[in-house]
Design an enzyme around this catalytic site. Structure first.
Site, PDB file in Angstrom:
ATOM      1  N   HIS A 107      -5.398   4.259   6.899  1.00 46.80           N
ATOM      2  CA  HIS A 107      -4.773   5.276   6.043  1.00 46.80           C
ATOM      3  C   HIS A 107      -3.296   5.486   6.358  1.00 46.80           C
ATOM      4  CE1 HIS A 107      -8.363   6.189   3.875  1.00 46.80           C
ATOM      5  NE2 HIS A 107      -9.005   6.463   4.980  1.00 46.80           N
ATOM      6  N   ASP A 120      -2.970  -0.408   6.661  1.00 41.34           N
ATOM      7  CA  ASP A 120      -3.841  -0.829   5.564  1.00 41.34           C
ATOM      8  C   ASP A 120      -3.384  -2.162   4.981  1.00 41.34           C
ATOM      9  OD1 ASP A 120      -5.353   1.445   5.930  1.00 41.34           O
ATOM     10  OD2 ASP A 120      -4.722   2.423   4.075  1.00 41.34           O
ATOM     11  N   ASP A 144       0.854  -1.181   0.000  1.00 40.99           N
ATOM     12  CA  ASP A 144       0.000   0.000   0.000  1.00 40.99           C
ATOM     13  C   ASP A 144       0.890   1.232   0.000  1.00 40.99           C
ATOM     14  OD1 ASP A 144      -2.747   1.260   0.416  1.00 40.99           O
ATOM     15  OD2 ASP A 144      -1.624   2.110   2.096  1.00 40.99           O
ATOM     16  N   GLU A 170       0.870   5.594   0.505  1.00 44.63           N
ATOM     17  CA  GLU A 170       0.222   6.850   0.853  1.00 44.63           C
ATOM     18  C   GLU A 170       0.907   7.899  -0.021  1.00 44.63           C
ATOM     19  OE1 GLU A 170      -2.454   6.863   2.585  1.00 44.63           O
ATOM     20  OE2 GLU A 170      -2.220   4.812   3.318  1.00 44.63           O
TER      21      GLU A 170
END
Length: 180
Positions: free
Chosen positions: A156, A161, A7, A9
């Protein structure tokens, strides 16, 4: 089954204009999440010309990553070769794989590298197959449907996540009787 669940960000939604500020990943081997085989780093966002990019306040409100937090973090050209080595010849999994892979392809291209995992699996697509009558398939809703919980402060943030995405991936495969 050997996959890397990952994941990102970011500072926004565009792989061409925005930057990655965090990468989280964990390896799943033979249907087991291997918490000891994880990758997690903040990334100092830089523009194509090498100038620092600021994290917009509205994006910081979502993931909680501030400009101060990434001030001394490594940049993508420093991080990406290491992350590609971590992935190796594994397939990758993400929640909305198109978003995360789009950022990885754009960053790899800028760094003179190639993002070409063995295969890409998407937990959004698996969720749509498992729950065809449902309209929402975001990670929060999927976690609730599957009875999964985020670690405190984990939603988040890349690794938080990833933990839920990895669990969701395994449960969805079991529900759909699919092997990957």
């Amino acid at each position: 089954m050997n996959v890397v669940v990952f994941d990102l960000e970011t500072t926004g939604l565009s792989p061409e204009r925005d930057a990655v500020v965090e990468i989280g990943a964990v390896r799943v081997v033979n249907g087991r999440i291997e918490e000891t085989q994880k990758y997690e780093t903040l990334v100092r966002p830089m523009g194509e010309s090498g100038q620092p990019l600021l994290i917009p306040w509205r994006v910081e409100r979502i993931h909680g990553i501030s400009n101060e937090m990434v001030r001394h973090a490594p940049t993508m050209p420093e991080v990406l070769p290491e992350f590609l080595e971590f992935v190796g010849d594994s397939a990758v999994v993400a929640h909305n794989i198109g978003f995360d892979s789009g950022f990885m392809r754009a960053n790899a291209r800028r760094c003179g590298l190639v993002w070409q995992p063995a295969a890409e699996y998407c937990t959004v697509q698996l969720s749509r197959r498992a729950f065809p009558r449902e309209r929402a398939h975001n990670l929060t809703v999927l976690a609730e449907r599957l009875g999964l919980n985020f670690a405190p402060g984990g939603r988040h943030r890349s690794y938080g996540d990833v933990q839920v995405t990895a669990q969701a991936y395994l449960r969805l495969l079991d529900m759909l009787k699919v092997g990957a």
